[in-house]
Design a protein around this motif. Structure first.
Motif, PDB file in Angstrom:
ATOM      1  N   LEU A 133       0.825  -1.200   0.000  1.00 39.80           N
ATOM      2  CA  LEU A 133       0.000   0.000   0.000  1.00 39.80           C
ATOM      3  C   LEU A 133       0.861   1.254   0.000  1.00 39.80           C
ATOM      4  O   LEU A 133       1.978   1.252   0.532  1.00 39.80           O
ATOM      5  N   ALA A 134       0.304   2.324  -0.569  1.00 43.87           N
ATOM      6  CA  ALA A 134       0.940   3.640  -0.478  1.00 43.87           C
ATOM      7  C   ALA A 134       0.402   4.415   0.717  1.00 43.87           C
ATOM      8  O   ALA A 134       0.891   5.496   1.031  1.00 43.87           O
ATOM      9  N   GLY A 135      -0.634   3.878   1.383  1.00 45.70           N
ATOM     10  CA  GLY A 135      -1.286   4.622   2.457  1.00 45.70           C
ATOM     11  C   GLY A 135      -2.339   5.553   1.892  1.00 45.70           C
ATOM     12  O   GLY A 135      -2.502   5.682   0.678  1.00 45.70           O
ATOM     13  N   GLY A 136      -3.081   6.182   2.776  1.00 43.98           N
ATOM     14  CA  GLY A 136      -4.153   7.049   2.305  1.00 43.98           C
ATOM     15  C   GLY A 136      -4.627   7.975   3.420  1.00 43.98           C
ATOM     16  O   GLY A 136      -4.067   7.992   4.498  1.00 43.98           O
ATOM     17  N   SER A 137      -5.618   8.760   3.091  1.00 40.19           N
ATOM     18  CA  SER A 137      -6.394   8.653   1.867  1.00 40.19           C
ATOM     19  C   SER A 137      -5.771   9.366   0.668  1.00 40.19           C
ATOM     20  O   SER A 137      -6.236   9.180  -0.462  1.00 40.19           O
ATOM     21  N   SER A 138      -4.702  10.155   0.890  1.00 41.55           N
ATOM     22  CA  SER A 138      -4.103  10.894  -0.231  1.00 41.55           C
ATOM     23  C   SER A 138      -3.007  10.053  -0.878  1.00 41.55           C
ATOM     24  O   SER A 138      -1.916  10.566  -1.195  1.00 41.55           O
ATOM     25  N   GLY A 139      -3.262   8.772  -1.089  1.00 40.03           N
ATOM     26  CA  GLY A 139      -2.219   7.866  -1.557  1.00 40.03           C
ATOM     27  C   GLY A 139      -1.694   8.191  -2.945  1.00 40.03           C
ATOM     28  O   GLY A 139      -0.488   8.068  -3.211  1.00 40.03           O
ATOM     29  N   GLY A 140      -2.556   8.595  -3.858  1.00 42.36           N
ATOM     30  CA  GLY A 140      -2.100   8.945  -5.199  1.00 42.36           C
ATOM     31  C   GLY A 140      -1.156  10.134  -5.169  1.00 42.36           C
ATOM     32  O   GLY A 140      -0.133  10.161  -5.872  1.00 42.36           O
ATOM     33  N   SER A 141      -1.476  11.120  -4.326  1.00 39.09           N
ATOM     34  CA  SER A 141      -0.640  12.328  -4.223  1.00 39.09           C
ATOM     35  C   SER A 141       0.739  11.992  -3.691  1.00 39.09           C
ATOM     36  O   SER A 141       1.737  12.599  -4.093  1.00 39.09           O
ATOM     37  N   ALA A 142       0.818  11.027  -2.758  1.00 33.22           N
ATOM     38  CA  ALA A 142       2.107  10.648  -2.187  1.00 33.22           C
ATOM     39  C   ALA A 142       2.900   9.777  -3.160  1.00 33.22           C
ATOM     40  O   ALA A 142       4.097  10.009  -3.387  1.00 33.22           O
ATOM     41  N   ALA A 143       2.246   8.778  -3.735  1.00 38.67           N
ATOM     42  CA  ALA A 143       2.964   7.819  -4.583  1.00 38.67           C
ATOM     43  C   ALA A 143       3.588   8.491  -5.801  1.00 38.67           C
ATOM     44  O   ALA A 143       4.717   8.172  -6.191  1.00 38.67           O
ATOM     45  N   ILE A 144       2.868   9.442  -6.383  1.00 37.41           N
ATOM     46  CA  ILE A 144       3.356  10.054  -7.626  1.00 37.41           C
ATOM     47  C   ILE A 144       4.590  10.926  -7.352  1.00 37.41           C
ATOM     48  O   ILE A 144       5.489  11.035  -8.191  1.00 37.41           O
ATOM     49  N   VAL A 145       4.642  11.536  -6.162  1.00 45.94           N
ATOM     50  CA  VAL A 145       5.810  12.337  -5.774  1.00 45.94           C
ATOM     51  C   VAL A 145       6.963  11.421  -5.378  1.00 45.94           C
ATOM     52  O   VAL A 145       8.108  11.627  -5.797  1.00 45.94           O
ATOM     53  N   VAL A 201      -2.629  -4.103  10.120  1.00 47.35           N
ATOM     54  CA  VAL A 201      -1.561  -3.569  10.970  1.00 47.35           C
ATOM     55  C   VAL A 201      -1.744  -4.134  12.376  1.00 47.35           C
ATOM     56  O   VAL A 201      -2.862  -4.434  12.801  1.00 47.35           O
ATOM     57  N   LEU A 202      -0.614  -4.253  13.104  1.00 46.18           N
ATOM     58  CA  LEU A 202      -0.642  -4.795  14.459  1.00 46.18           C
ATOM     59  C   LEU A 202      -0.751  -3.629  15.444  1.00 46.18           C
ATOM     60  O   LEU A 202       0.164  -2.815  15.558  1.00 46.18           O
ATOM     61  N   ILE A 203      -1.880  -3.550  16.138  1.00 42.93           N
ATOM     62  CA  ILE A 203      -2.112  -2.475  17.105  1.00 42.93           C
ATOM     63  C   ILE A 203      -2.367  -3.101  18.468  1.00 42.93           C
ATOM     64  O   ILE A 203      -3.316  -3.892  18.619  1.00 42.93           O
ATOM     65  N   ASP A 204      -1.567  -2.750  19.442  1.00 46.02           N
ATOM     66  CA  ASP A 204      -1.704  -3.310  20.800  1.00 46.02           C
ATOM     67  C   ASP A 204      -1.765  -4.840  20.760  1.00 46.02           C
ATOM     68  O   ASP A 204      -2.549  -5.466  21.492  1.00 46.02           O
ATOM     69  N   GLY A 205      -0.973  -5.436  19.864  1.00 50.44           N
ATOM     70  CA  GLY A 205      -0.888  -6.890  19.800  1.00 50.44           C
ATOM     71  C   GLY A 205      -2.001  -7.565  19.025  1.00 50.44           C
ATOM     72  O   GLY A 205      -2.064  -8.800  18.978  1.00 50.44           O
ATOM     73  N   VAL A 206      -2.890  -6.787  18.415  1.00 54.16           N
ATOM     74  CA  VAL A 206      -4.021  -7.362  17.676  1.00 54.16           C
ATOM     75  C   VAL A 206      -3.961  -6.873  16.228  1.00 54.16           C
ATOM     76  O   VAL A 206      -3.756  -5.673  15.982  1.00 54.16           O
ATOM     77  N   TRP A 207      -4.153  -7.781  15.271  1.00 52.68           N
ATOM     78  CA  TRP A 207      -4.185  -7.385  13.863  1.00 52.68           C
ATOM     79  C   TRP A 207      -5.498  -6.688  13.559  1.00 52.68           C
ATOM     80  O   TRP A 207      -6.569  -7.187  13.919  1.00 52.68           O
ATOM     81  N   SER A 208      -5.403  -5.526  12.895  1.00 55.20           N
ATOM     82  CA  SER A 208      -6.624  -4.779  12.559  1.00 55.20           C
ATOM     83  C   SER A 208      -6.490  -4.189  11.159  1.00 55.20           C
ATOM     84  O   SER A 208      -5.385  -4.095  10.618  1.00 55.20           O
ATOM     85  N   PRO A 209      -7.633  -3.795  10.557  1.00 59.31           N
ATOM     86  CA  PRO A 209      -7.581  -3.327   9.156  1.00 59.31           C
ATOM     87  C   PRO A 209      -6.755  -2.054   9.003  1.00 59.31           C
ATOM     88  O   PRO A 209      -6.954  -1.083   9.733  1.00 59.31           O
ATOM     89  N   ALA A 210      -5.841  -2.075   8.020  1.00 58.88           N
ATOM     90  CA  ALA A 210      -5.020  -0.892   7.753  1.00 58.88           C
ATOM     91  C   ALA A 210      -5.896   0.300   7.373  1.00 58.88           C
ATOM     92  O   ALA A 210      -5.608   1.436   7.751  1.00 58.88           O
ATOM     93  N   ARG A 211      -6.948   0.043   6.661  1.00 57.76           N
ATOM     94  CA  ARG A 211      -7.808   1.123   6.176  1.00 57.76           C
ATOM     95  C   ARG A 211      -8.337   1.979   7.326  1.00 57.76           C
ATOM     96  O   ARG A 211      -8.519   3.182   7.194  1.00 57.76           O
ATOM     97  N   ALA A 212      -8.574   1.349   8.472  1.00 62.67           N
ATOM     98  CA  ALA A 212      -9.132   2.084   9.610  1.00 62.67           C
ATOM     99  C   ALA A 212      -8.068   2.503  10.612  1.00 62.67           C
ATOM    100  O   ALA A 212      -8.240   3.514  11.307  1.00 62.67           O
ATOM    101  N   ASP A 213      -6.967   1.740  10.729  1.00 61.98           N
ATOM    102  CA  ASP A 213      -6.092   1.924  11.885  1.00 61.98           C
ATOM    103  C   ASP A 213      -4.665   2.360  11.584  1.00 61.98           C
ATOM    104  O   ASP A 213      -3.874   2.490  12.513  1.00 61.98           O
ATOM    105  N   LEU A 214      -4.307   2.593  10.322  1.00 60.98           N
ATOM    106  CA  LEU A 214      -2.951   3.096  10.059  1.00 60.98           C
ATOM    107  C   LEU A 214      -2.744   4.489  10.659  1.00 60.98           C
ATOM    108  O   LEU A 214      -1.621   4.925  10.845  1.00 60.98           O
ATOM    109  N   GLY A 215      -3.831   5.151  10.986  1.00 60.93           N
ATOM    110  CA  GLY A 215      -3.729   6.507  11.527  1.00 60.93           C
ATOM    111  C   GLY A 215      -3.679   6.584  13.030  1.00 60.93           C
ATOM    112  O   GLY A 215      -3.938   7.647  13.609  1.00 60.93           O
ATOM    113  N   ILE A 216      -3.292   5.497  13.675  1.00 58.06           N
ATOM    114  CA  ILE A 216      -3.312   5.478  15.146  1.00 58.06           C
ATOM    115  C   ILE A 216      -2.473   6.603  15.754  1.00 58.06           C
ATOM    116  O   ILE A 216      -2.818   7.147  16.807  1.00 58.06           O
ATOM    117  N   HIS A 217      -1.384   6.998  15.097  1.00 53.34           N
ATOM    118  CA  HIS A 217      -0.524   8.038  15.667  1.00 53.34           C
ATOM    119  C   HIS A 217      -0.812   9.432  15.105  1.00 53.34           C
ATOM    120  O   HIS A 217      -0.373  10.432  15.675  1.00 53.34           O
TER     121      HIS A 217
END
Lengths: 59, 448
Positions: free
Chosen positions: B149-161, B367-383
């Motif tokens: 993944l490039a991440g998101g939600s602005s993934g196209g903007s990041a990947a192209i740069v 992604v692994l959050i607090d020892g539990v696997w969770s959807p990247a779409r919802a939880d990559l923004g934990i920080h």
């Protein structure tokens, strides 16, 4: 009275979802119901964290 | 030819070393040749761009100055108004919407500075996600590893740069939608102080947290774009910045190299724990869901099957939240911001991870959050989500680690003090602690 007691519950069953949605004129198609319930369950977990820690902060 | 420096391109055009039209044609050729593999571009605006490039060359030929971003090609996330085009926000629902009657305010400012808009870029539908998994356009790929993944939600903007196909781009950041993809693709991405950049003509998501944010390949370019968008010049520093490291959950869910890098940057800095960080993230989650649901409620009632299914069900759930719960979350936000302002009063820069890990595989986006696997779409923004909750500016910078997948850290500042973040990042760049590493393999070549 705690925040948790004052805030109405999040709908977590088919029946409750349809009742709340009807009040908002928002039809819920059967294909959407499983995903909606899963997301409401996630939001309910966040609501419990917020209200529990919010109460602790105010205590 | 890689497009890696906005300021170098502008300088070359202003000094007549190269024409705007030549820069543009090289850029368009790169997008044509390499863009498809990234699934980053939704529309190429060749005709408009060629008109703008010709106009810039005419200004230069007449002895004029087209501006600090002369002939610099760039793209915008597919939620900025572009005159004459429907603003789709990454959704098929608005593919046939009436065309925008004017450019978004940020585009107007960039055009006055000479920048040339060449593309609209992929995103999670309605900006609701951290993955850029888009049912309509496809999943944006990370140029460092096309299977990730490039991440998101602005993934196209990041990947192209990150791929060197455009030297800068604009995205939007509500809960981390600039910082998350910046971290995963190894470039610079800014979430400004809330309200710090012009939002006119930008399709909203959750107004309590929405902001415009640039992506660049250097701090120098970030400062240039920031200066154009804000009209501000840089104030000289009054003293050395006071640094703190964020502890607790930020360090519990991080790549060990992020922690090592933060500790190496500021080994004796205080370790500060933001209070109730779990509640802050939960409140942000609830406010975002509620505002997003309310925004799209009419369309959800009218044509629910036209939505990306994953986005649709999240938005419907948000629309069903009790208004009193939304009010409680907003009330918590107001009190929380006062507490944080007091807590960080003695510091100018806070250091924290930007994402909990490197880019997850597209085949297993978790992604692994607090020892539990969770959807990247919802939880990559934990920080990033708790920082959005504070309204403070946060600059994501790439750790310098060649031959590894990229990952970034956040430099978080006081409200309205982006300058201190930029200065601190320049110092880190000069020390070799941060910096962009070009992707190996596909996206190599000479740089412009």
């Amino acid at each position: 009275m705690s925040e948790a007691m004052r805030v109405p519950a999040i709908p977590l069953t088919d029946k409750d979802v349809l009742a709340v949605a009807a009040m908002l004129d928002l039809p819920i198609l059967p294909a959407c119901m499983p995903g909606v319930l899963a997301n409401l369950a996630l939001l309910d977990r966040h609501a419990r964290i917020l209200l529990a820690e919010g109460d602790a902060e105010c205590a | 030819m890689r497009m890696t420096s906005a300021t170098a391109i502008a300088q070359a055009v202003r000094s007549r070393e190269v024409t705007a039209q030549a820069v543009l044609e090289q850029c368009l050729a790169g997008l044509e040749r390499e863009g498809g593999r990234l699934v980053a571009v939704t529309r190429v605006l060749a005709d408009r761009a060629r008109r703008d490039a010709a106009a810039i060359d005419a200004v230069v030929a007449a002895g004029g100055d087209p501006g600090p971003l002369a002939a610099v090609p760039y793209g915008v996330k597919d939620l900025f108004d572009v005159e004459g085009l429907p603003t789709t926000a990454g959704s098929g629902l608005y593919a046939d919407a009436p065309p925008a009657t004017a450019d978004a305010d940020a585009i107007v400012k960039l055009r006055k500075a000479g920048a040339v808009l060449v593309a609209t870029l992929n995103m999670d539908e309605f900006a609701y996600g951290f993955a850029t998994i888009n049912a309509h356009h496809g999943t944006t790929r990370n140029p460092h590893d096309l299977d990730r993944l490039a991440g998101g939600s602005s993934g196209g903007s990041a990947a192209i740069v990150a791929a060197g196909l455009l030297p800068f781009s604009l995205g939007s950041d509500t809960n981390g939608s600039v910082r998350v993809p910046a971290s995963l693709t190894g470039i610079y991405g800014l979430k400004p102080t809330h309200g710090g950049l012009p939002m006119g003509g930008v399709f909203p998501f959750a107004h309590s947290f929405d902001d415009v944010g640039p992506f660049t390949l250097s701090i120098q370019d970030m400062q240039c774009v920031w200066s154009v968008l804000t009209g501000k010049s840089f104030a000289p520093p009054t003293r050395a910045p006071r640094i703190a490291r964020l502890g607790g959950r930020f360090r519990d869910n991080a790549d060990p190299e992020q922690i090592d890098a933060i500790d190496a940057i500021a080994p004796s800095a205080s370790l500060v724990e933001l209070p109730d960080i779990g509640a802050a993230r939960s409140a942000a989650f609830l406010i975002t869901a509620s505002e997003g649901g309310a925004l799209h409620r009419a369309a959800l009632a009218r044509d629910p099957m036209a939505f990306d299914p994953a986005t649709r069900d999240r938005l419907i759930a948000g629309a069903l939240l009790p208004p009193k719960l939304y009010a409680a979350a907003q009330d918590f936000k107001t009190r929380y911001r006062r507490r944080i302002d007091a807590l960080i009063a003695d510091y100018d820069v806070l250091l924290a991870p930007a994402t909990p890990c490197v880019a997850p595989p597209i085949a297993d986006p978790r992604v692994l959050i607090d020892g539990v696997w969770s959807p990247a779409r919802a939880d990559l923004g934990i920080h990033s989500q708790p920082i959005s909750f504070t309204g403070l500016p946060s600059l994501c910078v790439p750790l310098h680690r060649p031959d590894q997948l990229p990952i970034g850290i956040q430099l978080i500042g006081k409200a309205g003090d982006e300058d201190t973040l930029f200065r601190f990042a320049v110092m880190l760049e000069e020390e070799g602690r941060i910096g962009v590493t070009s992707p190996t393999g596909l996206f190599q070549g000479d740089s412009l």
